[in-house]
Design an enzyme around this catalytic site. Structure first.
Site, mmCIF file in Angstrom:
data_model
loop_
_atom_site.group_PDB
_atom_site.id
_atom_site.type_symbol
_atom_site.label_atom_id
_atom_site.label_comp_id
_atom_site.label_asym_id
_atom_site.label_seq_id
_atom_site.Cartn_x
_atom_site.Cartn_y
_atom_site.Cartn_z
ATOM 1 N N GLU A 112 0.863 -1.188 0.000
ATOM 2 C CA GLU A 112 0.000 0.000 0.000
ATOM 3 C C GLU A 112 0.889 1.224 0.000
ATOM 4 O O GLU A 112 2.020 1.163 0.459
ATOM 5 C CB GLU A 112 -0.822 0.069 1.299
ATOM 6 C CG GLU A 112 -1.783 -1.053 1.472
ATOM 7 C CD GLU A 112 -2.349 -1.099 2.888
ATOM 8 O OE1 GLU A 112 -1.919 -0.289 3.737
ATOM 9 O OE2 GLU A 112 -3.215 -1.936 3.117
ATOM 10 N N LYS A 114 2.276 4.628 1.473
ATOM 11 C CA LYS A 114 2.391 5.191 2.817
ATOM 12 C C LYS A 114 2.008 6.662 2.703
ATOM 13 O O LYS A 114 2.754 7.469 2.149
ATOM 14 C CB LYS A 114 3.818 5.038 3.333
ATOM 15 C CG LYS A 114 3.977 5.465 4.783
ATOM 16 C CD LYS A 114 5.322 5.018 5.322
ATOM 17 C CE LYS A 114 5.448 5.237 6.809
ATOM 18 N NZ LYS A 114 5.262 6.601 7.239
ATOM 19 N N ASP A 116 1.367 10.395 3.698
ATOM 20 C CA ASP A 116 2.147 11.253 4.575
ATOM 21 C C ASP A 116 1.270 12.365 5.148
ATOM 22 O O ASP A 116 1.288 13.499 4.695
ATOM 23 C CB ASP A 116 3.308 11.850 3.775
ATOM 24 C CG ASP A 116 4.347 12.471 4.688
ATOM 25 O OD1 ASP A 116 4.288 12.226 5.905
ATOM 26 O OD2 ASP A 116 5.202 13.210 4.174
ATOM 27 N N TYR A 224 -6.510 2.345 6.260
ATOM 28 C CA TYR A 224 -5.649 1.220 5.902
ATOM 29 C C TYR A 224 -5.523 0.142 6.971
ATOM 30 O O TYR A 224 -4.663 -0.722 6.873
ATOM 31 C CB TYR A 224 -4.251 1.728 5.520
ATOM 32 C CG TYR A 224 -3.691 2.780 6.465
ATOM 33 C CD1 TYR A 224 -3.380 2.463 7.780
ATOM 34 C CD2 TYR A 224 -3.480 4.075 6.023
ATOM 35 C CE1 TYR A 224 -2.876 3.413 8.646
ATOM 36 C CE2 TYR A 224 -2.973 5.038 6.890
ATOM 37 C CZ TYR A 224 -2.673 4.700 8.196
ATOM 38 O OH TYR A 224 -2.177 5.633 9.048
ATOM 39 N N LYS A 311 10.732 3.602 2.603
ATOM 40 C CA LYS A 311 10.640 5.050 2.390
ATOM 41 C C LYS A 311 11.250 5.446 1.048
ATOM 42 O O LYS A 311 12.363 5.020 0.721
ATOM 43 C CB LYS A 311 11.386 5.795 3.514
ATOM 44 C CG LYS A 311 10.834 5.529 4.901
ATOM 45 C CD LYS A 311 9.544 6.280 5.149
ATOM 46 C CE LYS A 311 9.766 7.669 5.601
ATOM 47 N NZ LYS A 311 9.844 7.938 6.992
ATOM 48 N N CYS A 405 17.145 47.705 5.442
ATOM 49 C CA CYS A 405 16.054 47.328 4.540
ATOM 50 C C CYS A 405 16.495 47.533 3.087
ATOM 51 O O CYS A 405 16.972 48.626 2.738
ATOM 52 C CB CYS A 405 14.815 48.168 4.837
ATOM 53 S SG CYS A 405 13.478 47.845 3.676
ATOM 54 N N CYS A 408 14.189 50.540 1.611
ATOM 55 C CA CYS A 408 14.181 51.927 2.085
ATOM 56 C C CYS A 408 15.411 52.286 2.918
ATOM 57 O O CYS A 408 15.561 53.425 3.335
ATOM 58 C CB CYS A 408 12.909 52.218 2.880
ATOM 59 S SG CYS A 408 12.872 51.405 4.479
ATOM 60 N N CYS A 423 11.761 45.401 8.959
ATOM 61 C CA CYS A 423 12.037 46.803 8.674
ATOM 62 C C CYS A 423 10.994 47.591 9.469
ATOM 63 O O CYS A 423 9.800 47.443 9.240
ATOM 64 C CB CYS A 423 11.881 47.095 7.182
ATOM 65 S SG CYS A 423 11.794 48.868 6.870
ATOM 66 N N CYS A 429 8.103 52.842 3.854
ATOM 67 C CA CYS A 429 8.764 51.760 3.102
ATOM 68 C C CYS A 429 7.778 51.214 2.048
ATOM 69 O O CYS A 429 6.728 50.671 2.405
ATOM 70 C CB CYS A 429 9.203 50.675 4.082
ATOM 71 S SG CYS A 429 10.024 49.295 3.292
HETATM 72 S S1 IVH Z 1 -0.300 0.551 8.884
HETATM 73 C C1 IVH Z 1 0.671 -1.425 12.914
HETATM 74 N N1 IVH Z 1 -0.554 1.554 6.480
HETATM 75 O O1 IVH Z 1 2.679 5.384 8.920
HETATM 76 C C2 IVH Z 1 0.662 -0.803 11.583
HETATM 77 N N2 IVH Z 1 0.351 2.962 8.179
HETATM 78 O O2 IVH Z 1 5.088 4.614 10.677
HETATM 79 C C3 IVH Z 1 -0.215 0.370 11.510
HETATM 80 N N3 IVH Z 1 0.837 5.246 7.430
HETATM 81 O O3 IVH Z 1 1.351 5.628 12.142
HETATM 82 C C4 IVH Z 1 0.043 1.288 10.404
HETATM 83 N N4 IVH Z 1 0.167 4.983 5.349
HETATM 84 O O4 IVH Z 1 0.340 7.077 10.315
HETATM 85 C C5 IVH Z 1 -0.152 1.783 7.744
HETATM 86 N N5 IVH Z 1 -0.893 2.314 4.304
HETATM 87 C C6 IVH Z 1 -0.501 2.541 5.559
HETATM 88 C C7 IVH Z 1 0.001 3.802 5.978
HETATM 89 C C8 IVH Z 1 0.422 3.965 7.305
HETATM 90 C C9 IVH Z 1 0.667 5.828 6.239
HETATM 91 C C10 IVH Z 1 1.418 5.913 8.616
HETATM 92 C C11 IVH Z 1 0.608 5.790 9.863
HETATM 93 C C12 IVH Z 1 1.499 5.084 10.862
HETATM 94 C C13 IVH Z 1 2.854 5.342 10.305
HETATM 95 C C14 IVH Z 1 3.777 4.212 10.692
#
Ligand code: IVH
Length: 666
Positions: A112, A114, A116, A224, A311, A405, A408, A423, A429
């Site tokens: 999946e 991740k 942010d 998720y 990551k 500045c 001015c 300033c 200004c």
């Molecule tokens: S699963 C026990 N799935 O990443 C596992 N987390 O570092 C529970 N996050 O706190 C998390 N996308 O805020 C999971 N597809 C995804 C995610 C996800 C973002 C974040 C979430 C979590 C952090 C973990």
């Protein structure tokens, strides 16, 4: 009669939940915005006229309210763990191998994205949202339920009926890129501090004390992770499909992989493709699909052994620093900007990077001509993250923050505890004068249409505009000039004329008093009612207003003491601008509870708790969450907790019932 009102309310609620789902989750609305708004308005009116039909999950609550909230802490039933991080295919292969060895049987890995943003845990009971709690320390977090209810893609009431009676669901609250960019643009215009990235903007918004602010920020959420005693399926992937059917937004960018090779394909595909998504992502989460296998793998102290995060690399380029220029904003704040050799970074050409303030320049130890690393890690404005000191052959000049500045020449000042230089020459200004004029006419201030920053600049240079009051001196014959059509002249003048009806709280905001943003202006307007009263207010009177601290109070006083400002206000008053809170706005408010701190406890029959909270605020009182020596009285409903009652009795704090309370504010 009452029966049919109730039926109508129920029907509208049901239909509005459905339209919300189609619009915000499926992105496929089937009615017009106007039709939606009309239904919403009808429901709002009915609910107002019939408060006994209050429903804490009504779609009308999506608009939020401006009651200040102190967040209650709630313990998570299942702790919110974090994930182990990996940064290379090699580390991902290690994870895969560990899982294979431990399980010693075939397994699948769900990949999946991740997301942010900021994580959230929701509890549902019988299909209705009960609580929304932030991650906090993983054990307990803040109860942000009221704020979360304003996020349209989060279902307040689930669809269908085959969901467990009770469950928790975890997901990520996000601010889409477009919303983030717009928000920062507005903050820049108002010289408020910018959010560094959508993650900070989302978490800052979610913790807002004011749910109507949350409602206006258009957050979104992806889910998720499902937790509970009775789940629909034995595997994660199928559970996610179930979530989707109940009305949650679950990402389509999800794949159930049979081999490590497929996992790598997913990683590589999304490493590039993620740039085309509407929200920020920073990696991929890999999860063992079978819940039984997850259980076998178990947990370490901090994270599951059945899942890991991969990551993405933050995108970074090396380029030359040619010069540093300094911009002067409306309040005189100085922003240093690095001018770079153009370089390709995450799909765009970067020529400039923000250097934020003098401390950051100092820390980077920059010299002109340096080769610097620029990075776009979720941030929209690229930043310089380091210097390649090895390639420093000839040392250029060291970058020194300016002392005067650039516009001015006035020596700059730095206030204690602030990162920015200013300033102080606010009266002559040029960028400060023009900035104040642009702020004055902006949409949330006087909303004067037809004039953009270029026109302000032109009129300023021609001597037609010199301060914010001069908009009201503009004459058609003066502004009919090359490049401006007759029709525009007409529109500009019309818009200026109409602006005299803009309510007092917005006029106050439009003045551009340092630290007085939209919300603060509203608070001041409601507390003092007229500009004269505000002008006369003492420091004590100012700081007695909720959320007005010494810094703002002093800035207000400084503003009104200035003779130029006094002259401008007189001219604006003469032009007919609203300098008093309107009767209608005032009628809603009183001082009847001024200075009183009140705790609401128990359940009520005549109004909801939220309505009582609202009334307390409107009449000048303060809502407290717990009984303490500061409490003046308790508005007590039925079933008030015995501990609270005992504590109140011991401390000699009065309790009053709802009838008496209503009498009090009548
Ligand atoms: S699963 C026990 N799935 O990443 C596992 N987390 O570092 C529970 N996050 O706190 C998390 N996308 O805020 C999971 N597809 C995804 C995610 C996800 C973002 C974040 C979430 C979590 C952090 C973990």
């Amino acid at each position: 009669m009452e029966e049919s009102v109730k039926a109508r309310i129920d029907l509208l609620r049901k239909q509005l939940h459905e339209h919300n789902y189609k619009y915000y989750v499926l992105s496929a609305p089937d009615i017009t915005d106007k039709a939606f708004d009309e239904m919403m308005r009808e429901l709002q009116d009915l609910e107002k006229a019939h408060p006994d039909y209050y429903d804490e999950n009504s779609p009308t609550l999506r608009v939020g309210n401006d009651i200040n909230q102190n967040f209650k802490q709630i313990r998570h039933r299942y702790p919110m763990l974090s994930l182990g991080n990996t940064y290379s295919e090699g580390e991902v292969a290690d994870f895969y191998e560990r899982v294979r060895k431990t399980l010693n049987e075939p397994f699948e890995i769900v990949c999946e994205l991740k997301y942010d943003g900021t994580s959230i845990s929701l509890t549902y009971a019988n299909g209705a949202l009960q609580y929304a709690v932030t991650r906090g320390d993983g054990e307990k977090g803040d109860d942000v339920t009221e704020n979360v209810k304003t996020i349209r893609s989060i279902p307040l009431q689930l669809r269908g009926n085959n969901y467990p009676a009770e469950f928790e669901i975890r997901g990520e609250i996000l601010m889409p890129w477009t919303v983030f960019e717009q928000l920062n643009k507005e903050r820049e215009q108002q010289e408020e501090q910018l959010f560094a990235n959508p993650r900070n903007a989302a978490s800052g918004t979610l913790k807002s004390q004011n749910s109507s602010v949350v409602a206006s920020r258009k957050l979104d959420a992806y889910f998720y992770y499902l937790l509970g005693e009775e789940l629909p399926a034995e595997d994660h992937f199928s559970n996610m499909q179930a979530l989707r059917q109940w009305g949650f937004k679950v990402s389509d960018a999800t794949k159930c992989c049979q081999t490590l090779e497929e996992v790598f394909q997913f990683l590589n595909y999304w490493d590039k493709e993620r740039n085309n998504l509407p929200v920020a992502t920073d990696g991929v989460v890999l999860k063992v699909n079978s819940l039984r296998q997850q259980k076998n793998l178990g947990y370490t102290a901090k994270s599951p052994r059945w899942a890991i995060a991969y990551k993405f690399q933050a995108q970074r380029s090396l380029t030359r620093l040619n010069s540093v220029t300094y911009q002067v904003g409306r309040t005189g704040a100085i922003t240093p900007v690095a001018n770079l050799d153009p370089v390709q970074l995450s799909g765009t050409v970067v020529k400039r990077a923000s250097l934020h303030n003098a401390d950051i320049i100092q820390k980077l130890d920059l010299y002109l001509g340096d080769m610097v690393y620029v990075e776009k890690g979720g941030e929209i404005i690229p930043k310089i993250v380091g210097v390649d000191t090895d390639s420093r052959l000839l040392l250029g000049d060291k970058v020194q923050f300016i002392t005067r500045c650039p516009e001015c020449g006035t020596p700059l000042v730095r206030f204690e505890g602030e990162a920015a230089h200013y300033c102080p020459n606010d009266s002559t200004c040029p960028p400060q004068i023009k900035g104040r004029m642009e702020h004055f006419i902006s949409r949330k201030a006087m909303n004067i249409d037809g004039i953009g920053s270029e026109t302000v600049d032109l009129f300023y240079r021609k001597g037609l505009l010199h301060d914010i009051s001069s908009f009201y001196d503009l004459q058609g014959k003066d502004i009919l000039m090359e490049g401006i059509r007759e029709k525009s002249v007409h529109n500009i003048l019309q818009s200026i004329r109409e602006s005299i009806n803009v309510p007092f709280e917005r006029v106050l905001y439009a003045l551009g008093i340092r630290f007085v943003g939209e919300t603060t202006a509203k608070k001041l307007a409601f507390a003092f009612h007229t500009i004269d009263a505000l002008e006369q207010a003492t420091l004590e009177q100012l700081t007695a207003v909720d959320e007005i601290g010494k810094r703002i109070a002093e800035s207000v006083q400084l503003y009104f003491r200035d003779e130029t400002n006094q002259r401008i206000i007189e001219k604006l008053r003469h032009a007919g601008l609203q300098m008093t809170l309107s009767e209608a706005r005032m009628a809603d408010k009183s001082d009847k509870l001024k200075g009183l701190s009140i705790v609401i406890s128990g359940t009520f029959t005549l109004h909801s708790r939220d309505e009582y909270k609202n009334m307390i605020e409107k009449h000048g009182g303060k809502n407290l969450s717990g009984v303490s020596s500061k409490t003046d009285f308790i508005l007590a409903g039925d079933n008030m907790g015995p501990a609270k009652l005992e504590k109140a009795a011991k401390m000699g704090i009065k309790t009053i019932n709802e009838n008496d309370f209503l009498q009090l504010i009548k």
